[in-house]
Design a protein around this motif. Structure first.
Motif, PDB file in Angstrom:
ATOM      1  N   ASP A  12     -21.034  50.160  15.219  1.00  0.00           N
ATOM      2  CA  ASP A  12     -21.786  49.944  13.981  1.00  0.00           C
ATOM      3  C   ASP A  12     -22.947  50.932  13.877  1.00  0.00           C
ATOM      4  OD1 ASP A  12     -20.076  47.898  13.468  1.00  0.00           O
ATOM      5  OD2 ASP A  12     -21.506  46.284  13.812  1.00  0.00           O
ATOM      6  N   GLU A  13     -23.657  51.168  14.992  1.00  0.00           N
ATOM      7  CA  GLU A  13     -24.780  52.104  14.990  1.00  0.00           C
ATOM      8  C   GLU A  13     -24.296  53.531  14.757  1.00  0.00           C
ATOM      9  OE1 GLU A  13     -27.974  49.907  17.970  1.00  0.00           O
ATOM     10  OE2 GLU A  13     -26.316  51.071  18.833  1.00  0.00           O
ATOM     11  N   ILE A  14     -23.152  53.862  15.350  1.00  0.00           N
ATOM     12  CA  ILE A  14     -22.589  55.200  15.162  1.00  0.00           C
ATOM     13  C   ILE A  14     -22.175  55.402  13.713  1.00  0.00           C
ATOM     14  CG2 ILE A  14     -20.562  56.627  15.706  1.00  0.00           C
ATOM     15  CD1 ILE A  14     -20.776  55.598  18.569  1.00  0.00           C
ATOM     16  N   ALA A  15     -21.622  54.369  13.105  1.00  0.00           N
ATOM     17  CA  ALA A  15     -21.142  54.485  11.726  1.00  0.00           C
ATOM     18  C   ALA A  15     -22.278  54.573  10.717  1.00  0.00           C
ATOM     19  CB  ALA A  15     -20.249  53.290  11.391  1.00  0.00           C
ATOM     20  N   ASN A  16     -23.400  53.972  11.008  1.00  0.00           N
ATOM     21  CA  ASN A  16     -24.487  53.891  10.024  1.00  0.00           C
ATOM     22  C   ASN A  16     -25.692  54.759  10.364  1.00  0.00           C
ATOM     23  OD1 ASN A  16     -23.421  51.631   8.224  1.00  0.00           O
ATOM     24  ND2 ASN A  16     -23.306  50.665  10.223  1.00  0.00           N
ATOM     25  N   GLY A  17     -25.709  55.344  11.567  1.00  0.00           N
ATOM     26  CA  GLY A  17     -26.898  56.068  12.006  1.00  0.00           C
ATOM     27  C   GLY A  17     -27.955  55.066  12.452  1.00  0.00           C
ATOM     28  N   VAL A  18     -28.824  55.495  13.354  1.00  0.00           N
ATOM     29  CA  VAL A  18     -29.794  54.546  13.899  1.00  0.00           C
ATOM     30  C   VAL A  18     -31.000  55.301  14.452  1.00  0.00           C
ATOM     31  CG1 VAL A  18     -28.803  54.548  16.228  1.00  0.00           C
ATOM     32  CG2 VAL A  18     -30.022  52.529  15.415  1.00  0.00           C
ATOM     33  N   GLU A  19     -32.124  54.642  14.470  1.00  0.00           N
ATOM     34  CA  GLU A  19     -33.315  55.179  15.132  1.00  0.00           C
ATOM     35  C   GLU A  19     -33.574  54.351  16.379  1.00  0.00           C
ATOM     36  OE1 GLU A  19     -38.023  56.294  14.256  1.00  0.00           O
ATOM     37  OE2 GLU A  19     -36.712  55.613  12.637  1.00  0.00           O
ATOM     38  N   GLY A  35     -22.061  59.296  12.760  1.00  0.00           N
ATOM     39  CA  GLY A  35     -20.896  60.119  13.047  1.00  0.00           C
ATOM     40  C   GLY A  35     -20.879  60.777  14.403  1.00  0.00           C
ATOM     41  N   VAL A  36     -21.893  60.532  15.253  1.00  0.00           N
ATOM     42  CA  VAL A  36     -21.881  61.141  16.583  1.00  0.00           C
ATOM     43  C   VAL A  36     -20.745  60.533  17.399  1.00  0.00           C
ATOM     44  CG1 VAL A  36     -24.349  61.646  16.583  1.00  0.00           C
ATOM     45  CG2 VAL A  36     -23.551  59.443  17.451  1.00  0.00           C
ATOM     46  N   SER A  37     -20.416  61.181  18.508  1.00  0.00           N
ATOM     47  CA  SER A  37     -19.309  60.694  19.335  1.00  0.00           C
ATOM     48  C   SER A  37     -19.718  60.636  20.795  1.00  0.00           C
ATOM     49  CB  SER A  37     -18.081  61.599  19.168  1.00  0.00           C
ATOM     50  OG  SER A  37     -18.390  62.931  19.483  1.00  0.00           O
ATOM     51  N   GLU A  89     -12.560  60.203  13.244  1.00  0.00           N
ATOM     52  CA  GLU A  89     -13.313  59.539  12.182  1.00  0.00           C
ATOM     53  C   GLU A  89     -12.583  58.313  11.645  1.00  0.00           C
ATOM     54  OE1 GLU A  89     -13.869  62.676   9.411  1.00  0.00           O
ATOM     55  OE2 GLU A  89     -15.229  63.794  10.704  1.00  0.00           O
ATOM     56  N   ASN A  90     -11.356  58.075  12.110  1.00  0.00           N
ATOM     57  CA  ASN A  90     -10.592  56.899  11.677  1.00  0.00           C
ATOM     58  C   ASN A  90     -10.771  55.751  12.654  1.00  0.00           C
ATOM     59  OD1 ASN A  90      -9.548  58.197   9.399  1.00  0.00           O
ATOM     60  ND2 ASN A  90      -7.784  58.977  10.499  1.00  0.00           N
ATOM     61  N   PRO A  98     -18.370  57.980   9.317  1.00  0.00           N
ATOM     62  CA  PRO A  98     -18.797  59.125   8.492  1.00  0.00           C
ATOM     63  C   PRO A  98     -18.641  60.436   9.247  1.00  0.00           C
ATOM     64  CG  PRO A  98     -20.434  57.368   8.453  1.00  0.00           C
ATOM     65  CD  PRO A  98     -19.459  57.016   9.527  1.00  0.00           C
ATOM     66  N   SER A  99     -18.365  61.502   8.507  1.00  0.00           N
ATOM     67  CA  SER A  99     -18.240  62.831   9.102  1.00  0.00           C
ATOM     68  C   SER A  99     -19.621  63.417   9.366  1.00  0.00           C
ATOM     69  CB  SER A  99     -17.447  63.752   8.163  1.00  0.00           C
ATOM     70  OG  SER A  99     -17.552  65.090   8.570  1.00  0.00           O
ATOM     71  N   LEU A 100     -19.773  64.062  10.527  1.00  0.00           N
ATOM     72  CA  LEU A 100     -21.030  64.738  10.830  1.00  0.00           C
ATOM     73  C   LEU A 100     -21.282  65.888   9.865  1.00  0.00           C
ATOM     74  CD1 LEU A 100     -21.385  65.016  14.715  1.00  0.00           C
ATOM     75  CD2 LEU A 100     -23.067  64.138  13.114  1.00  0.00           C
ATOM     76  N   ASN A 101     -20.199  66.452   9.319  1.00  0.00           N
ATOM     77  CA  ASN A 101     -20.317  67.564   8.384  1.00  0.00           C
ATOM     78  C   ASN A 101     -20.564  67.094   6.959  1.00  0.00           C
ATOM     79  OD1 ASN A 101     -19.825  69.721  10.237  1.00  0.00           O
ATOM     80  ND2 ASN A 101     -17.698  69.086  10.315  1.00  0.00           N
TER      81      ASN A 101
END
Length: 376
Positions: free
Chosen positions: A136-143, A224-226, A267-268, A317-320
């Motif tokens: 969830d954090e990877i998909a939405n971004g996080v601080e 989008g990080v991995s 990304e899937n 989400p794509s990093l690009n």
């Protein structure tokens, strides 16, 4: 938009490490500030070339750049520097890549920035940490706020000019050869290149005037990080001794926590959905979990086991910034392992019922066709 790093150095994507180094040296000599005093465009080109070399000279960074482009190093960062590239300044360049010129020099040796042999700024060592992220954090971004134990200069420590190099950070050596007098520069062994030595320090500080301190660092991680990806927060590593030094960087390694039901593939995302025989025959609706919240999907009457439902844009989400991947829902019809007497009688009667006999249509793809479609 940032220029392609290979284009910046004027090389092909398959260039060797030696070719990359040679190309960077050529660009650095061309745009060096000592050769182009007061030329802001040359200074920016010098920085861009160093930024490109920082990435392409490192096998791991180069592999991530080849796969994701500039987006592999995007994001925010504590300390105002951001990740790769954006936080690079002239002091970083001379500290990290000063030896690219082979210890000799252009016009008598490259010194510190804008100085023709002036004092060099020493950079502190980097720190490395791991940060665990949920899907969830990877998909939405996080601080994330993390506590880092780093070396900083102690309050009350003072420095004076190094007597060996007179503050230059380097010592020059002239050697007579058959080709003439050759001048080379090496890091001063007394001050380690900082140009300064300790004059006085408090008792609790170490030999370099440093103390350990806990600091809470805020790290903005883009969506989008991995797993295995590394991000850099400039200026949040260890300090270096001296009044003219700069702190190292904090290297953040991403560790992806496995999700209970969702499986990631690039990304899937994939989800195994199990339904009963009755639900497959009569049709049903189900609430399923996604990284952006629950959604309800409808399963039509007579749905077949192995059916794949694609929910567009419900992946990572794509990093690009090219949108998001999809969520692929794999329908599995669960066959009961034990039956009551009445249930068994019902299915025994169904064996001779033509309506229960398999009649696949052309639109019902085989397993191998589904796998092919999934990867295409």
């Amino acid at each position: 938009m940032k220029k392609d790093y290979y284009e910046v150095l004027g090389i092909q994507k398959g260039a060797t490490a030696e070719q990359i180094k040679k190309a960077y040296r050529k660009k650095a000599i061309e745009f060096h500030p000592d050769k182009n005093p007061g030329n802001k465009e040359a200074e920016e080109n010098f920085k861009t070339a160093a930024e490109a070399y920082e990435i392409l000279s490192d096998a791991d960074k180069k592999a991530r750049y080849d796969q994701y482009g500039h987006a592999a190093f995007n994001g925010g960062g504590g300390g105002g520097g951001g990740f790769h590239g954006g936080g690079m300044n002239m002091d970083d360049i001379f500290s990290q890549f000063g030896d690219i010129f082979g210890g000799g020099g252009f016009g008598g040796g490259f010194g510190g920035f804008g100085g023709g042999g002036g004092q060099r700024r020493v950079k502190g060592s980097n720190l490395r940490i791991k940060v665990k992220l949920t899907l969830d954090e990877i998909a939405n971004g996080v601080e994330k706020k993390v506590k880092v134990k780093r070396k900083i200069q102690a309050a009350g420590v003072s420095f004076k000019t190094c007597p060996t190099c007179n503050g230059a950070g380097q010592v020059m050596k002239v050697t007579n050869t058959i080709l003439g007098r050759m001048q080379t520069a090496s890091t001063c062994h007394t001050c380690g290149g900082s140009g300064q030595i300790i004059e006085s320090k408090p008792n609790h500080a170490d030999a370099q005037g440093m103390v350990m301190e806990d600091e809470t660092v805020s790290i903005k991680i883009p969506a989008g990080v991995s797993d295995g990806m590394q991000l850099k927060v400039s200026g949040k590593g260890n300090d270096a001794p001296g009044n003219n030094s700069v702190a190292g960087d904090l290297i953040v390694a991403i560790e992806e926590v496995e999700h209970e039901s969702l499986k990631r593939e690039g990304e899937n995302l994939h989800l195994d959905l199990y339904i009963s025989v009755a639900e497959a025959v009569l049709g049903t609706s189900r609430d399923i979990e996604t990284v952006t919240g629950k959604v309800r999907i409808k399963l039509e009457e007579g749905i077949q086991s192995g059916k794949i439902l694609r929910l567009k844009g419900k992946g990572i989400p794509s990093l690009n910034s090219y949108g998001s991947g999809d969520l692929l829902v794999h329908v599995n019809v669960w066959t009961p392992k034990t039956l009551s007497k009445e249930q068994r009688q019902f299915f025994e009667k169904s064996l001779t019922d033509d309506n229960f006999a398999p009649h696949p249509e052309k639109s019902d793809k085989s397993f191998f066709e589904k796998v092919k479609d999934m990867f295409s």
